[in-house]
Design a protein around this motif. Structure first.
Motif, short mmCIF file in Angstrom:
data_model
loop_
_atom_site.label_atom_id
_atom_site.label_comp_id
_atom_site.label_asym_id
_atom_site.label_seq_id
_atom_site.Cartn_x
_atom_site.Cartn_y
_atom_site.Cartn_z
N MET A 1 0.86 -1.18 0.00
CA MET A 1 0.00 0.00 0.00
C MET A 1 0.90 1.24 0.00
N ASP A 2 0.81 2.06 -1.05
CA ASP A 2 1.71 3.19 -1.18
C ASP A 2 1.11 4.48 -0.62
N TYR A 3 0.11 4.35 0.23
CA TYR A 3 -0.46 5.52 0.87
C TYR A 3 -0.71 5.20 2.33
N SER A 549 -8.36 -8.58 -14.41
CA SER A 549 -9.60 -7.80 -14.52
C SER A 549 -10.17 -7.50 -13.15
N TYR A 550 -11.11 -6.58 -13.13
CA TYR A 550 -11.77 -6.21 -11.88
C TYR A 550 -12.72 -7.30 -11.41
N HIS A 551 -13.48 -7.88 -12.34
CA HIS A 551 -14.52 -8.85 -11.96
C HIS A 551 -14.47 -10.17 -12.73
N ASP A 552 -13.58 -10.32 -13.70
CA ASP A 552 -13.62 -11.49 -14.58
C ASP A 552 -12.38 -12.37 -14.41
N GLY A 553 -12.09 -12.76 -13.18
CA GLY A 553 -10.96 -13.63 -12.95
C GLY A 553 -10.11 -13.23 -11.77
N SER A 554 -10.38 -12.07 -11.21
CA SER A 554 -9.72 -11.63 -9.98
C SER A 554 -10.28 -12.41 -8.79
N ILE A 555 -9.73 -12.17 -7.60
CA ILE A 555 -10.18 -12.83 -6.38
C ILE A 555 -10.63 -11.75 -5.40
N TYR A 599 -7.58 -8.98 -5.37
CA TYR A 599 -6.24 -9.14 -5.93
C TYR A 599 -6.37 -10.00 -7.18
N CYS A 600 -5.31 -10.06 -7.96
CA CYS A 600 -5.37 -10.72 -9.26
C CYS A 600 -5.51 -12.24 -9.12
N GLY A 601 -6.00 -12.87 -10.17
CA GLY A 601 -6.37 -14.28 -10.10
C GLY A 601 -5.30 -15.26 -10.50
N TYR A 602 -4.04 -14.84 -10.51
CA TYR A 602 -2.96 -15.77 -10.84
C TYR A 602 -2.85 -16.87 -9.79
N ASP A 603 -2.34 -18.04 -10.22
CA ASP A 603 -2.25 -19.15 -9.28
C ASP A 603 -0.94 -19.12 -8.50
N GLU A 604 -0.71 -20.13 -7.70
CA GLU A 604 0.43 -20.15 -6.78
C GLU A 604 1.78 -20.25 -7.48
N PRO A 609 0.51 -13.82 -4.09
CA PRO A 609 -0.62 -13.16 -4.77
C PRO A 609 -0.20 -11.85 -5.40
N VAL A 610 -0.77 -11.55 -6.56
CA VAL A 610 -0.45 -10.32 -7.29
C VAL A 610 -1.47 -9.26 -6.93
N PRO A 611 -1.04 -8.11 -6.36
CA PRO A 611 -2.00 -7.07 -5.97
C PRO A 611 -2.73 -6.49 -7.17
N TYR A 612 -3.97 -6.09 -6.95
CA TYR A 612 -4.70 -5.32 -7.95
C TYR A 612 -4.31 -3.85 -7.77
N PRO A 613 -4.01 -3.12 -8.85
CA PRO A 613 -3.38 -1.80 -8.70
C PRO A 613 -4.14 -0.77 -7.87
N VAL A 614 -5.46 -0.76 -7.96
CA VAL A 614 -6.21 0.30 -7.27
C VAL A 614 -7.21 -0.27 -6.28
N ALA A 615 -6.87 -1.39 -5.65
CA ALA A 615 -7.78 -1.98 -4.66
C ALA A 615 -7.87 -1.09 -3.43
N CYS A 616 -9.09 -0.94 -2.90
CA CYS A 616 -9.28 -0.19 -1.66
C CYS A 616 -8.78 -1.03 -0.48
N SER A 617 -8.19 -0.34 0.48
CA SER A 617 -7.72 -1.03 1.68
C SER A 617 -7.59 0.02 2.79
N PRO A 618 -8.32 -0.12 3.89
CA PRO A 618 -9.22 -1.22 4.21
C PRO A 618 -10.57 -1.09 3.49
N GLN A 619 -11.15 -2.24 3.21
CA GLN A 619 -12.46 -2.34 2.57
C GLN A 619 -13.36 -3.15 3.49
N ALA A 620 -14.58 -2.67 3.74
CA ALA A 620 -15.41 -3.26 4.79
C ALA A 620 -15.66 -4.74 4.59
#
Length: 700
Positions: A1-3, A549-555, A599-604, A609-620
């Motif tokens: 997290m860069d903020y 993607s945001y919704h098509d293969g992410s976790i 986060y991204c849907g890549y496997d082990e 795990p590969v972070p999603y670039p603009v994921a909110c954190s913390p997210q409820a």
């Protein structure tokens, strides 16, 4: 997290890791309330130079501590300040609508030193939609600053007629305020001496704003509120430290995301962009929190009931009885340049409202709240049967009407999230699989509550319509060749034949016929869906799959959590633990072991795990996911109407002891321990305390 981000109630601050808000930044850093950025620049300098960052932590949520030091300074061979002579400690927190920041300076040079310290402030009063790059529009104008020796006021007059101000005060008298809003101080420190300056920064709207209190008093009261939260919520202790840490982190993140608009505490969606009431997100987070603090569900229900739709308004996608999607308070909303006042373009918030109300009663027995909300419940049920099912096919569908609304109105609300097997995007009206499950779940769970309240005819009608929905769902959504359910039906009532997590949500409703439920569970943990770090939103074999993607293969952790509730309720213990263990493995790689929004849907094979670039954190609802871990480990199903608490526990690998204390059920508390038997390897339950008045029944 860069903020770095801190929040309390509806004020939050986002800075870079040094604690600054760089002037002209494009990352959205700033101090926000009511969807307005009240501080767009805050930069500190020592002798005109940027301090060097040593450490930066916001792990405590309500307070951030940042340590810095000075670079080496000399001019024409003359020493000005030896490198690392001065320690700067920035400590900030938010209390009662204001930001308090104390910057302390300690001299570690063996001789006295003197230096200049400056802090420069900017306020652009930008609307949140503009900061995020989503909208332009017509805006007001900046007004001249007001200055005095210990205060600076930045001012703005909006096109909505509202005057917004940022009040900046400080507690040192020997100060110069420059024309560019730079506040300058001179410090003289003996060896080992420590001095400080405290800033008080507060948004004011039409002259209304917080009163300043001593910083020491404010931080003590803030700490006390967190201690009260810890006392009132369910605590855990196990011999698996990662789980304990994840659970505690989730609880603390949820506490910082709580807001009260006058109807009780409820969770806003997440930081930094969604610190507002949010129908779907707030309802799901409250559902996740039932085992930790059910009063949050009550506050959420009452808050959303107060905004329930009352009329037909195409601009806002509002209809009578509909539960809102999102509300905004900025200049664009108040001048009707965007429809978020509130906006109602969500298909699932209304059934989730009913579902949460029913589940809340199962945990608490508080049927008085149902009686209080009965007009809202009846209106929501009417919306489901009439407006939510405009074509009368017994499925609830969405269709965007607002010109500035949202096209896809389920939780996967990006434009590419409902995609056919040939790659075409589905056309609305669209009936999503999980929404039908929410409707069924709500009706089936509400029926016995209404029956107890003497509403027999209404209860029978709900059960009858739920059964009709179940039969139609099985006939219309099951994909025989895939052995799975379609994500949706499109405008032509054709199946959208992508394999996704959406049908996994239906598991918790009990609507699926058992053999097909088994097929869903097994597919969700198969390699094309389960990455090792959690269940992907879409199968790697589906046409729309994209791990980035945001919704098509992410976790999405929250998506997994709703699947977990279903797996647990259907008795799939091994699969439940497989998913929990994958999510816990992922959490180890994120800052503070905090599960992010996604986060991204890549496997082990990637290694982590590969972070999603603009994921909110913390997210409820990400923060609520470890709380669902606890529910599913316990296999707990309270039934206050039936005076029972059923347990069917299972522990993840590496955990042999779990103690749970202070869980609120009915009007009492439940504490228990679970130990794995060395001989049989089965969980053994011991009830440590039970003041609920309910019988605890243990199933193995």
């Amino acid at each position: 997290m860069d903020y770095r981000v801190i929040k309390e109630n509806d004020l939050f601050l986002m800075t870079d890791k040094t604690g600054d808000i760089p002037a002209g930044n494009t990352a959205g850093h700033g101090l926000y309330t009511k969807d307005t950025r009240f501080l767009s620049g805050m930069e500190i300098r020592i002798n005109g130079m940027t301090p060097i960052l040593l450490s930066s932590s916001a792990g405590t949520n309500y307070i951030a501590t940042i340590r810095m030091t000075n670079p080496h300074m000399e001019s024409d061979g003359q020493l000005i300040l030896w490198r690392e002579s001065i320690e700067l400690e920035r400590q900030r927190f938010i209390y009662e609508g204001a930001l308090y920041e104390t910057i302390a300076f300690t001299n570690f040079y063996p001789k006295p030193v003197a230096f200049d310290f400056t802090a420069r402030f900017e306020s652009d009063f930008a609307d949140m939609f503009v900061v995020r790059g989503f909208q332009n529009g017509t805006f007001g104008e900046l007004l001249p600053d007001i200055q005095d020796p210990q205060k600076l006021v930045k001012r703005y007059k909006g096109t909505d007629g509202v005057e917004r101000q940022t009040h900046i005060g400080w507690d040192r008298k020997e100060t110069t305020v420059q024309e560019d809003s730079t506040v300058a101080f001179t410090f003289e420190l003996a060896p080992k001496e420590r001095q400080s300056v405290t800033f008080f920064i507060a948004p004011y709207i039409d002259g209304q704003g917080p009163e300043q209190v001593p910083a020491e008093q404010a931080i003590q009261q803030l700490k006390a509120s967190y201690q009260e939260w810890d006392t009132n919520t369910t605590s855990v202790e196990s011999n698996l430290p990662l789980f304990d840490h994840l659970y505690d982190r989730g609880l603390q993140d949820l506490r910082v995301l709580l807001t009260d608009l006058g109807h009780g505490q409820f969770p806003v969606a997440g930081l930094p962009w969604y610190a507002v009431p949010f129908g779907r997100d707030s309802l799901i987070a409250a559902l996740q929190m039932l085992s930790a603090e059910p009063n949050v569900a009550k506050g959420t229900l009452l808050t959303l009931a107060s905004y329930q739709g009352t009329k037909h308004d195409v601009w806002r996608d509002e209809e009578p009885g509909k539960i809102m999607h999102e509300i905004r308070y900025g200049e664009l909303a108040l001048t009707n340049q965007v429809p978020f006042t509130p906006y109602y373009g969500t298909i699932d918030a209304t059934p989730l409202f009913l579902l949460l109300a029913a589940e809340y009663v199962q945990w608490t027995g508080d049927t008085a709240l149902i009686e209080q909300l009965m007009p809202n419940i009846e209106q929501a049920l009417n919306w489901i049967d009439v407006h939510g099912d405009a074509d009368g096919d017994r499925f609830v569908e969405y269709y965007q009407k607002s010109s500035k609304g949202i096209a896809n109105q389920g939780w996967k609300d990006s434009g590419d999230s409902v995609v056919h097997s040939n790659g075409d995007y589905a056309k609305a009206p669209i009936a999503l699989a999980e929404v039908q499950g929410y409707v069924y779940h709500a009706k089936v769970k509400l029926a016995p509550i209404l029956r107890q309240l003497g509403k027999e005819a209404m209860a029978q009608e709900l059960e009858s319509s739920a059964e009709e929905l179940r039969q139609r769902f099985e006939a219309s959504f099951w994909m025989e060749e895939e052995g799975f359910y379609a994500i949706a039906l499109d405008a032509d009532k054709k199946q959208v034949q992508s394999v996704t997590t959406n049908p996994g949500h239906v598991l918790m409703s009990g609507m699926l016929q058992p053999d097909r439920a088994a097929a869903v569970v097994q597919r969700l943990v198969a390699p094309d869906m389960f990455s090792g770090y959690g269940i992907r939103t879409m199968s790697t074999e589906s046409a729309g799959y994209n791990p980035m993607s945001y919704h098509d293969g992410s976790i999405w952790p929250h998506d997994n959590s709703l699947v977990l509730l279903g797996m647990s309720r259907c008795g799939y213990k091994a699969e439940t633990m497989q998913v929990i263990e994958g999510l816990m493995k992922a959490a180890e790689s994120f800052e503070y072991h905090r599960l992010p929004e996604l986060y991204c849907g890549y496997d082990e094979s990637i290694g982590e795990p590969v972070p999603y670039p603009v994921a909110c954190s913390p997210q409820a609802w990400a923060a609520g996911t470890p709380l669902v871990f606890l529910q599913t480990m316990l296999g707990i199903e309270p039934d206050t109407l039936g005076s029972t608490i059923r347990l069917n526990p299972v522990l993840p690998s590496g955990m042999t002891d779990l103690t749970v204390r202070n869980m609120t059920v009915a009007q009492g508390k439940l504490s228990l321990s679970i130990q794995l038997s060395p001989q049989t390897k089965t969980p053994v339950v011991q009830v440590l305390n039970n003041t609920t008045g309910l019988q605890v029944i243990h199933h193995s």
